[in-house]
Design an enzyme around this catalytic site. Structure first.
Site, PDB file in Angstrom:
ATOM      1  CG  ASP A  54      -0.226  -0.476   2.477  1.00  0.00           C
ATOM      2  OD1 ASP A  54       0.995  -0.242   2.599  1.00  0.00           O
ATOM      3  OD2 ASP A  54      -0.886  -1.075   3.350  1.00  0.00           O
ATOM      4  CG  ASP A  56       0.716   4.202   4.325  1.00  0.00           C
ATOM      5  OD1 ASP A  56      -0.440   4.006   3.915  1.00  0.00           O
ATOM      6  OD2 ASP A  56       1.345   3.383   5.013  1.00  0.00           O
ATOM      7  CG  ASP A 145       7.688   0.302  12.709  1.00  0.00           C
ATOM      8  OD1 ASP A 145       8.138   1.031  11.797  1.00  0.00           O
ATOM      9  OD2 ASP A 145       6.934  -0.667  12.495  1.00  0.00           O
TER      10      ASP A 145
HETATM   11  P1  ATP Z   1       3.550  -3.516   4.808  1.00  0.00           P
HETATM   12  O1  ATP Z   1       4.418  -3.852   3.637  1.00  0.00           O
HETATM   13  O2  ATP Z   1       3.163  -4.704   5.586  1.00  0.00           O
HETATM   14  O3  ATP Z   1       2.388  -2.624   4.478  1.00  0.00           O
HETATM   15  P2  ATP Z   1       4.465  -1.217   6.261  1.00  0.00           P
HETATM   16  O4  ATP Z   1       5.818  -0.870   6.839  1.00  0.00           O
HETATM   17  O5  ATP Z   1       3.964  -0.343   5.177  1.00  0.00           O
HETATM   18  O6  ATP Z   1       4.540  -2.710   5.799  1.00  0.00           O
HETATM   19  P3  ATP Z   1       2.057  -0.567   7.623  1.00  0.00           P
HETATM   20  O7  ATP Z   1       1.357  -1.359   8.681  1.00  0.00           O
HETATM   21  O8  ATP Z   1       1.411  -0.363   6.310  1.00  0.00           O
HETATM   22  O9  ATP Z   1       3.465  -1.277   7.450  1.00  0.00           O
HETATM   23  O10 ATP Z   1       2.424   0.830   8.291  1.00  0.00           O
HETATM   24  C1  ATP Z   1       2.887   1.935   7.524  1.00  0.00           C
HETATM   25  C2  ATP Z   1       3.981   2.655   8.283  1.00  0.00           C
HETATM   26  O11 ATP Z   1       3.471   3.162   9.525  1.00  0.00           O
HETATM   27  C3  ATP Z   1       5.192   1.809   8.655  1.00  0.00           C
HETATM   28  O12 ATP Z   1       6.105   1.707   7.612  1.00  0.00           O
HETATM   29  C4  ATP Z   1       5.736   2.573   9.840  1.00  0.00           C
HETATM   30  O13 ATP Z   1       6.501   3.667   9.416  1.00  0.00           O
HETATM   31  C5  ATP Z   1       4.482   3.099  10.521  1.00  0.00           C
HETATM   32  N1  ATP Z   1       4.010   2.176  11.582  1.00  0.00           N
HETATM   33  C6  ATP Z   1       3.115   1.183  11.473  1.00  0.00           C
HETATM   34  N2  ATP Z   1       2.914   0.574  12.645  1.00  0.00           N
HETATM   35  C7  ATP Z   1       3.694   1.209  13.542  1.00  0.00           C
HETATM   36  C8  ATP Z   1       3.908   1.062  14.947  1.00  0.00           C
HETATM   37  N3  ATP Z   1       3.299   0.107  15.645  1.00  0.00           N
HETATM   38  N4  ATP Z   1       4.769   1.927  15.531  1.00  0.00           N
HETATM   39  C9  ATP Z   1       5.377   2.908  14.838  1.00  0.00           C
HETATM   40  N5  ATP Z   1       5.216   3.079  13.521  1.00  0.00           N
HETATM   41  C10 ATP Z   1       4.390   2.269  12.869  1.00  0.00           C
HETATM   42 MG    MG Z   2       2.141  -0.490   4.269  1.00  0.00          MG
END
Ligand code: ATP
Ligand code: MG
Length: 439
Positions: A54, A56, A145
């Site tokens: 996705d 963001d 994170d």
């Molecule tokens: P994926 O490929 O699974 O989507 P992602 O890193 O994009 O991995 P998301 O759950 O979509 O994970 O979250 C988007 C962003 O939000 C992360 O990359 C991170 O920067 C931030 N994030 C998500 N969860 C947390 C958390 N628990 N604490 C701090 N930052 C977070």
């Molecule tokens: Mg993501």
């Protein structure tokens, strides 16, 4: 702190790899004078030449301003207001730059850019309860994170901005929390599961201090909301790297904290553990082949061998097999739901997948066509194949069913000849077409 800025010509993120909706959203925000970045996992994946799940976006536009710019915008969230932009095939998350909760209680009079009261609150264990506070792009990066998840792609000049050590860690293939790992895992224990997920799915290593913190804090994972832990568990196991996620969770103590019943049953039983490993490898092959295993099928793959063993021992004590299986599943799921809340409907599906195995293994089966018509048939059949591969048995049953499914009449099962069906109300059934998934 001055960020590292990687100019356009020094990285290979091309606009063609960014979702068209995300690209247009970034451009529109920029046209109206706002700063707009792609942020988080999508930048990480674009730099690794993987396809992001996705996209963001982070911006200095306040939620109200975002809403005024986009007709397809809905504001969501109580802890922090976020904008969701709804497109035909995609929902984009657009968030206002946000700061991390400071360790001490914040000033309750503080206000964000659109006059939203600023609130951040931790409980006595240091877990963040509320963090509704707007911030700068740097603060927004630092509250994320892991360093590799804090990279931003700036639409203004197509550069990549790194406020931490994300670019270096990406090169070294390291999962490194931003700041003190003990503090960051205490604030939000789910970050430990996220660390395991990224390590397993990207083949990265968890940085040694962070791994130490994870090993000592793993029991605290049970403090996170059970519904959130269920969602995270699905992400951990259904995206093609279940086997390595399982091993990392086991080594770090997360498995015992999340699934105490499973770990208890596995203690000292290497044969059962090996069976589970092979099951999870099969699950990964299915996920990577594009079959999309259902949550119930995953639960059966993970818990089935242990549940079946327990049911068999009760059966040998004289309890009818199906009754033994029902009881064992009910007891196991009840304990599990204290940490990971499995929706009742999914737990029930898991039980039915396991229960159908007796009928599938009886060759020739009774009323084969009506078995095919069952809603759980596809998953039950996939489980038969999975377990067959693992235990190198059930080959006859599997071959019988594969041949049977090739005959054209089976997708429309006839009602049993001895029973005239009563008139029933038509119900919409969401069922996948019967096809044999071979792990
Ligand atoms: P994926 O490929 O699974 O989507 P992602 O890193 O994009 O991995 P998301 O759950 O979509 O994970 O979250 C988007 C962003 O939000 C992360 O990359 C991170 O920067 C931030 N994030 C998500 N969860 C947390 C958390 N628990 N604490 C701090 N930052 C977070
Ligand atoms: Mg993501």
């Amino acid at each position: 702190m001055q960020p590292i800025i990687l100019p356009r010509q020094e990285h290979h993120i091309s606009r063609n790899r960014i979702s068209i909706n995300a690209f247009h959203t970034l451009c529109r925000l920029q046209d109206y004078g706002f700063t707009a970045y792609l942020i988080g996992g999508c930048v990480r994946d674009l730099l690794l030449e993987r396809t992001p799940k996705d996209f963001d976006i982070a911006t200095n536009a306040a939620p109200g301003q975002i809403k005024r710019l986009f007709r397809n915008c809905r504001l969501i969230g109580r802890r922090f207001r976020l904008a969701h932009l709804h497109f035909q095939k995609e929902i984009l998350e657009v968030s206002t730059f946000r700061a991390d909760a400071p360790a001490e209680e914040a000033n309750p009079e503080a206000r964000g850019p659109d006059s939203t009261p600023v609130r951040h609150l931790k409980n006595e264990d240091g877990m963040v309860l509320r963090d509704n506070v707007f911030g700068t792009p740097e603060e927004d990066a630092l509250r994320r994170d892991f360093t590799i998840n804090a990279l931003a792609f700036n639409i203004a000049d197509f550069s990549v901005i790194d406020y931490t050590t994300g670019l270096a860690d990406l090169k070294q293939r390291l999962i490194r929390p931003i700041g003190d790992p003990f503090v960051r895992f205490t604030e939000d224990p789910v970050r430990m599961l996220r660390a395991v997920r990224f390590a397993a799915s990207h083949g990265f290593e968890i940085e040694p201090t962070a791994w130490k913190a994870l090993c000592s804090l793993s029991p605290t994972i049970a403090r996170a909301a059970p519904a959130r832990l269920y969602e995270e568990t699905l992400k951990l196991f259904l995206l093609g790297s279940a086997r390595s996620a399982f091993s990392l969770m086991n080594a770090g103590g997360l498995l015992a904290a999340l699934f105490p019943g499973l770990v208890r049953q596995l203690r000292g039983k290497d044969d059962l553990l090996n069976l589970l490993h092979t099951n999870l490898e099969g699950l990964d092959r299915l996920s990577r082949s594009g079959w999309n295993p259902s949550p119930a099928f995953f639960l059966a793959a993970l818990f089935g061998p242990v549940l079946e063993k327990e049911a068999l021992s009760r059966h040998l004590d004289g309890v009818p097999h199906q009754q033994a299986l029902d009881t064992v599943c009910a007891v196991f799921l009840e304990e599990l739901c204290k940490t990971v809340s499995i929706p009742g409907r999914i737990g029930d599906q898991m039980r039915r997948i396991l229960a159908l195995q007796t009928s599938l293994n009886r060759i020739p089966p009774r009323r084969a066509a009506s078995l095919v018509g069952r809603a759980d048939f596809t998953d039950a059949m996939a489980y038969l194949c999975l377990i067959g591969k693992t235990r190198r048995e059930n080959q006859t049953a599997r071959e019988w069913w594969e041949n049977f499914l090739k005959t054209p009449s089976v997708s429309r099962p006839e009602p049993p000849p001895d029973r005239v069906p009563a008139k029933r109300r038509r119900r919409k059934r969401h069922r996948r077409p019967p096809s044999v998934a071979v792990a």
